[in-house]
Write an enzyme that holds these catalytic residues in place. Structure first.
Site, PDB file in Angstrom:
ATOM      1  N   HIS A  37       0.844  -1.204   0.000  1.00 41.26           N
ATOM      2  CA  HIS A  37       0.000   0.000   0.000  1.00 41.26           C
ATOM      3  C   HIS A  37       0.879   1.255   0.000  1.00 41.26           C
ATOM      4  O   HIS A  37       0.604   2.219  -0.710  1.00 41.26           O
ATOM      5  CB  HIS A  37      -0.868   0.061   1.266  1.00 41.26           C
ATOM      6  CG  HIS A  37      -1.926  -0.986   1.354  1.00 41.26           C
ATOM      7  ND1 HIS A  37      -1.880  -2.017   2.270  1.00 41.26           N
ATOM      8  CD2 HIS A  37      -3.067  -1.155   0.652  1.00 41.26           C
ATOM      9  CE1 HIS A  37      -2.949  -2.768   2.125  1.00 41.26           C
ATOM     10  NE2 HIS A  37      -3.689  -2.282   1.156  1.00 41.26           N
ATOM     11  N   GLY A 147      -2.661  -1.781  -7.492  1.00 41.82           N
ATOM     12  CA  GLY A 147      -1.583  -2.764  -7.547  1.00 41.82           C
ATOM     13  C   GLY A 147      -1.861  -3.838  -8.589  1.00 41.82           C
ATOM     14  O   GLY A 147      -3.012  -4.211  -8.833  1.00 41.82           O
ATOM     15  N   LYS A 149      -1.076  -6.889  -8.293  1.00 42.25           N
ATOM     16  CA  LYS A 149      -1.381  -8.203  -7.695  1.00 42.25           C
ATOM     17  C   LYS A 149      -2.812  -8.602  -8.037  1.00 42.25           C
ATOM     18  O   LYS A 149      -3.093  -9.741  -8.356  1.00 42.25           O
ATOM     19  CB  LYS A 149      -1.191  -8.183  -6.181  1.00 42.25           C
ATOM     20  CG  LYS A 149      -1.516  -9.544  -5.561  1.00 42.25           C
ATOM     21  CD  LYS A 149      -1.072  -9.632  -4.135  1.00 42.25           C
ATOM     22  CE  LYS A 149      -2.011  -8.935  -3.207  1.00 42.25           C
ATOM     23  NZ  LYS A 149      -3.258  -9.688  -2.937  1.00 42.25           N
TER      24      LYS A 149
END
Ligand code: PAF
Length: 281
Positions: A37, A147, A149
């Site tokens: 983050h 992100g 991910k």
């Protein structure tokens, strides 16, 4: 750092910044910050004059049997970390502020949500696209950072932003990893010590995928999926949710291996569902 709890407060702050000619970056989050983050916040700080972070555990993106009520939360720690990094404004609405009555309007991104997490978490992306559209309308940033991910989430948001004509630049930021390769996630805190050791299987399986493709050891998606499944299942506590091998733009599975190739995994380690992916070019 300004902390806004209401939509009016954050709108007033951002509109002041914009009328001063400042570029506003935005990082939407569900809190319980880790280095991943913080790297998104740093990226926004680099690319804009003012950075807003939202912290909101969005109930509409969790299924009835998922971890909404137990999702890790630590607001004081998050606010301290955001302040240390240099964030200018944090938006922390409660559920009533975001959903004052039962929502009747939803954002549904078609096709891109048919596979991967869209298939194994029905309704998840409807909740994500809806809350991100609401946050975009509320904060009205110039750019927003997500992100990689959550690769499918990033593609869904890119498409939603284009289809709904939000004048917002969407920036994807690389996956942030622990020293052993495990992708950072707030859910990693659920893992026991033994499970944590097994959790490395996702990263290792993706490295294996890259090697098998580079060395032409597999020519079809099903050969690759079989090899990765055998590898992952050799680790204790693991249960495979999906192994996706497909097109990174369309998010459709392929039969024959061709580049660029997205390999994405969702694996339960104990009760914790972890995701990770690699884009092989
Ligand atoms: O990735 C997340 O943390 C969430 O899905 C998001 C984008 C903040 C929407 O709730």
């Amino acid at each position: 750092m300004i902390v806004a709890k209401t939509i009016d407060q954050i709108r007033n702050i951002v509109s002041q910044w914009k009328s001063d000619g400042l570029k506003v970056g935005f990082v939407p989050t569900m809190g319980f910050f880790h280095e991943g983050h913080l790297s998104l916040m740093k990226e926004s700080l680099k690319r804009s004059d003012r950075t807003v972070v939202s912290i909101f555990v969005n109930p509409t993106q969790f299924g009835p049997k998922e971890d909404f009520s137990t999702y890790p939360r630590d607001l004081d720690r998050d606010l301290n970390l955001a302040k240390e990094v240099g964030v200018h404004g944090v938006f922390i609405p409660d559920v009533k502020e975001m959903y004052p009555s039962q929502n009747k309007t939803w954002v549904n991104v078609e096709d891109l949500t048919n596979h991967l997490c869209g298939a194994s978490r029905p309704g998840h992306f409807k909740g994500v696209a809806t809350v991100v559209a609401k946050l975009f309308n509320i904060v009205q940033p110039d750019l927003a950072i997500f992100g990689e991910k959550d690769f499918q989430q990033l593609q869904v948001i890119r498409r939603m932003t284009a289809d709904l004509n939000f004048p917002i630049e969407i920036v994807g930021a690389p996956i942030f990893r622990e020293p052993d390769g495990l992708a950072m996630s707030s859910r990693n805190t659920y893992l026991s010590r033994e499970e944590r050791k097994s959790a490395i299987c996702l990263f290792k399986a993706l490295q294996l995928a890259k090697r098998l493709v580079a060395e032409n050891k597999v020519t079809t998606a099903s050969q690759l999926q079989r090899a990765l499944a055998d590898f992952i299942e050799s680790f204790p506590f693991t249960q495979i949710d999906y192994i996706f091998v497909g097109d990174p733009e369309l998010l459709e599975p392929v039969n024959e291996i061709r580049l660029p190739l997205l390999v994405a995994l969702a694996v339960f380690v104990g009760k914790t569902r972890l995701i990770d992916n690699i884009l092989i070019r």
